[in-house]
Design a protein around this motif. Structure first.
Motif, mmCIF file in Angstrom:
data_model
loop_
_atom_site.group_PDB
_atom_site.id
_atom_site.type_symbol
_atom_site.label_atom_id
_atom_site.label_comp_id
_atom_site.label_asym_id
_atom_site.label_seq_id
_atom_site.Cartn_x
_atom_site.Cartn_y
_atom_site.Cartn_z
ATOM 1 N N ARG A 197 -27.129 26.008 110.228
ATOM 2 C CA ARG A 197 -26.830 27.497 110.402
ATOM 3 C C ARG A 197 -25.547 27.948 110.283
ATOM 4 N NH1 ARG A 197 -24.416 29.939 114.841
ATOM 5 N NH2 ARG A 197 -23.725 28.258 115.480
ATOM 6 N N SER A 198 -25.579 29.057 109.522
ATOM 7 C CA SER A 198 -24.025 29.712 109.139
ATOM 8 C C SER A 198 -23.630 30.287 110.508
ATOM 9 C CB SER A 198 -24.424 30.917 108.068
ATOM 10 O OG SER A 198 -25.019 30.299 106.783
ATOM 11 N N HIS A 240 -12.542 32.960 113.813
ATOM 12 C CA HIS A 240 -11.974 31.688 112.969
ATOM 13 C C HIS A 240 -10.854 32.419 112.031
ATOM 14 C CE1 HIS A 240 -11.905 28.100 110.584
ATOM 15 N NE2 HIS A 240 -11.640 28.920 109.580
ATOM 16 N N VAL A 241 -10.916 33.904 111.300
ATOM 17 C CA VAL A 241 -10.109 34.330 110.660
ATOM 18 C C VAL A 241 -9.003 34.715 111.441
ATOM 19 C CG1 VAL A 241 -9.486 36.451 109.134
ATOM 20 C CG2 VAL A 241 -11.864 35.057 108.839
ATOM 21 N N LEU A 242 -9.263 35.251 112.688
ATOM 22 C CA LEU A 242 -8.128 35.643 113.352
ATOM 23 C C LEU A 242 -7.042 34.440 113.795
ATOM 24 C CD1 LEU A 242 -9.728 38.311 115.680
ATOM 25 C CD2 LEU A 242 -7.990 38.554 113.675
ATOM 26 N N ALA A 243 -7.674 33.263 114.160
ATOM 27 C CA ALA A 243 -7.135 32.189 114.327
ATOM 28 C C ALA A 243 -6.195 31.549 113.233
ATOM 29 C CB ALA A 243 -8.067 31.016 114.801
ATOM 30 N N GLU A 244 -6.775 31.843 111.983
ATOM 31 C CA GLU A 244 -5.980 31.013 110.749
ATOM 32 C C GLU A 244 -4.918 32.081 110.457
ATOM 33 O OE1 GLU A 244 -6.489 28.378 108.802
ATOM 34 O OE2 GLU A 244 -7.566 27.879 110.771
ATOM 35 N N ASP A 271 -14.541 26.562 104.839
ATOM 36 C CA ASP A 271 -14.442 26.143 106.202
ATOM 37 C C ASP A 271 -15.803 26.721 106.646
ATOM 38 O OD1 ASP A 271 -11.803 25.123 105.887
ATOM 39 O OD2 ASP A 271 -10.854 26.824 106.528
ATOM 40 N N LEU A 272 -16.121 27.677 106.568
ATOM 41 C CA LEU A 272 -17.416 28.645 107.085
ATOM 42 C C LEU A 272 -18.684 28.373 106.358
ATOM 43 C CD1 LEU A 272 -15.546 31.863 107.935
ATOM 44 C CD2 LEU A 272 -15.750 29.865 109.582
ATOM 45 N N VAL A 318 -19.331 37.120 99.418
ATOM 46 C CA VAL A 318 -19.665 38.578 99.611
ATOM 47 C C VAL A 318 -19.687 38.675 100.971
ATOM 48 C CG1 VAL A 318 -22.194 38.333 99.664
ATOM 49 C CG2 VAL A 318 -21.132 40.553 99.099
ATOM 50 N N THR A 319 -20.128 37.714 101.921
ATOM 51 C CA THR A 319 -20.146 37.697 103.295
ATOM 52 C C THR A 319 -18.549 37.703 103.817
ATOM 53 O OG1 THR A 319 -22.411 36.492 103.564
ATOM 54 C CG2 THR A 319 -20.803 36.802 105.483
ATOM 55 N N LEU A 320 -17.731 37.009 103.334
ATOM 56 C CA LEU A 320 -16.359 36.898 103.648
ATOM 57 C C LEU A 320 -15.717 38.256 103.388
ATOM 58 C CD1 LEU A 320 -14.138 34.540 104.106
ATOM 59 C CD2 LEU A 320 -16.422 34.371 104.914
ATOM 60 N N ARG A 321 -15.976 38.659 102.203
ATOM 61 C CA ARG A 321 -15.238 39.939 101.647
ATOM 62 C C ARG A 321 -15.604 41.219 102.643
ATOM 63 N NH1 ARG A 321 -16.205 37.442 96.594
ATOM 64 N NH2 ARG A 321 -14.132 36.856 95.477
ATOM 65 N N ARG A 322 -17.005 41.140 102.694
ATOM 66 C CA ARG A 322 -17.421 42.192 103.769
ATOM 67 C C ARG A 322 -16.631 42.021 105.259
ATOM 68 N NH1 ARG A 322 -22.742 41.441 103.467
ATOM 69 N NH2 ARG A 322 -22.853 40.102 105.174
ATOM 70 N N ASP A 323 -16.631 41.031 105.815
ATOM 71 C CA ASP A 323 -15.861 40.680 107.055
ATOM 72 C C ASP A 323 -14.687 41.043 106.950
ATOM 73 O OD1 ASP A 323 -18.314 39.723 107.965
ATOM 74 O OD2 ASP A 323 -17.593 37.645 108.054
ATOM 75 N N LEU A 324 -13.939 40.686 106.033
ATOM 76 C CA LEU A 324 -12.488 41.146 105.868
ATOM 77 C C LEU A 324 -12.135 42.618 105.556
ATOM 78 C CD1 LEU A 324 -10.935 38.209 103.511
ATOM 79 C CD2 LEU A 324 -10.764 38.290 106.032
#
Length: 369
Positions: A7-8, A17-21, A36-37, A42-48
């Protein structure tokens, strides 16, 4: 069938996780977050991008840093580390060997995107009442939602829909009409506009110059009625009067009467001067082509043929022009509807209808003068 794909992380977990880092390191790198995740770039860039819109960070080349003047406080360990329980969605479809595998692949892909686990069961078109199967699914484990393609032409069709509503479990019908409950309330569903598919086929034949056209339908398919509705409308719009088009129902291709009935169809259509056919589904279309060629009827010179389903039409010789339903998209749409229903039970009922496509290949051409 159980989905054992790892599971992703869900969006909230990725965000934490991003805020903690950012709080601990003062910056994050996309390459490290991907590792890490275990999610797509594309998912990471959308989150950021979303977090930047909220003023939580500023994107820089290859990563992100805290927004200016914002003190980053690490989320509590419970927020970062506590994994969510994977929700399970049960899926019941009438077949796992034709048409439905592509639908299932689409819904499984979308389920992974939403962090859902899929429990798949196949029934049959002969099953008169799906309630016992559905009850076993619900009793076997905790189910968060149901995606069901019940048989609609049975005495228990309405009973099945009522059972789904009374279960209290969010559900979506897939490739089934948006029927209503006893009190008139609509049912959530995602379907292909099969009537439109028939219209596209009739327009293609008419555009090639065919005046006398025919329709061959599988007698036991719940899709046949929708195709016939669209075909009748198209023939009226295209000025193809009843005397100039023929409609025939044929038995299941495994029936001992199939070959003799298809030959009888060819006899009547040749006598009526039919030059173009829409045949549902692919295997029936291939059988019609085979029998026509055995009789010296050339395809497409003497008879143009369009298959409905496009499951294997492109593999035949000649490759068959076909109406192609968006099977994978239907599956993805069903999961998307269900995921929204689970998280927002009070939202309006959605009934999604997707359009099929006409794929032109070798089996259709202008009629010989």
């Amino acid at each position: 069938m159980t989905d054992h794909t790892p599971r992703s992380p869900l969006a909230a977990e990725r965000r934490a996780h991003v805020l903690a880092e950012l709080a601990s390191e003062g910056a994050v790198r996309i390459s490290e977050l991907i590792e890490d995740l275990g999610v797509a770039p594309v998912t990471l860039r959308r989150d950021l991008a979303q977090m930047e819109d909220e003023g939580l960070l500023v994107r820089v080349h290859g990563g992100a840093v805290p927004a200016e003047g914002r003190a980053m406080t690490p989320p509590s360990p419970a927020v970062v580390a506590a994994p969510r329980e994977t929700a399970t969605v049960a899926v019941l479809v009438p077949s796992l060997n034709y048409y439905w595998p592509a639908v299932v692949r689409g819904l499984e892909a979308e389920a992974r995107h939403h962090g859902l686990r899929v429990l798949l069961r196949g029934a049959s078109y002969e099953l008169q009442d799906e309630r016992p199967v559905l009850q076993r699914l619900v009793d076997s484990e905790k189910i968060s939602g149901l995606i069901v393609a019940p048989n609609t032409d049975t005495p228990h069709a309405q009973d099945v829909v009522e059972w789904l509503a009374d279960s209290g479990i969010p559900f979506v019908l897939v490739e089934r009409d948006a029927v209503t409950l006893a009190d008139g309330e609509p049912v959530e569903s995602t379907t292909t506009d099969h009537a439109l598919g028939a219209v596209l086929a009739a327009r293609h034949l008419a555009g090639l110059g065919h005046k006398r056209v025919g329709l061959v339908l599988s007698r036991n398919s719940p899709t046949s009625r929708k195709i016939a509705d669209g075909w009748h409308r198209a023939c009226e719009d295209l000025k193809l009067k009843p005397s100039r088009h023929v409609e025939t129902l044929v038995p299941d291709r495994l029936s001992p009467d199939f070959t003799s009935e298809v030959n009888a169809v060819l006899d009547s259509m040749m006598a009526a001067g039919i030059t173009g056919l829409l045949v549902h589904s692919d295997p029936e279309a291939m059988a019609v082509v085979d029998l026509a060629l055995n009789r010296g009827i050339k395809v497409p010179d003497d008879l143009s043929i369009i298959a409905y389903d496009d499951e294997v039409a492109q593999l035949f010789t000649p490759s068959l022009t076909a109406i192609s339903p968006p099977r994978a998209s239907v599956g993805r749409s069903a999961v998307e509807l269900l995921a929204h229903r689970i998280t927002n039970p009070d939202r309006p009922v959605h009934r999604v209808m997707l359009s099929p496509q006409l794929i032109v290949r070798e089996s259709t051409a202008a009629p010989r003068v």
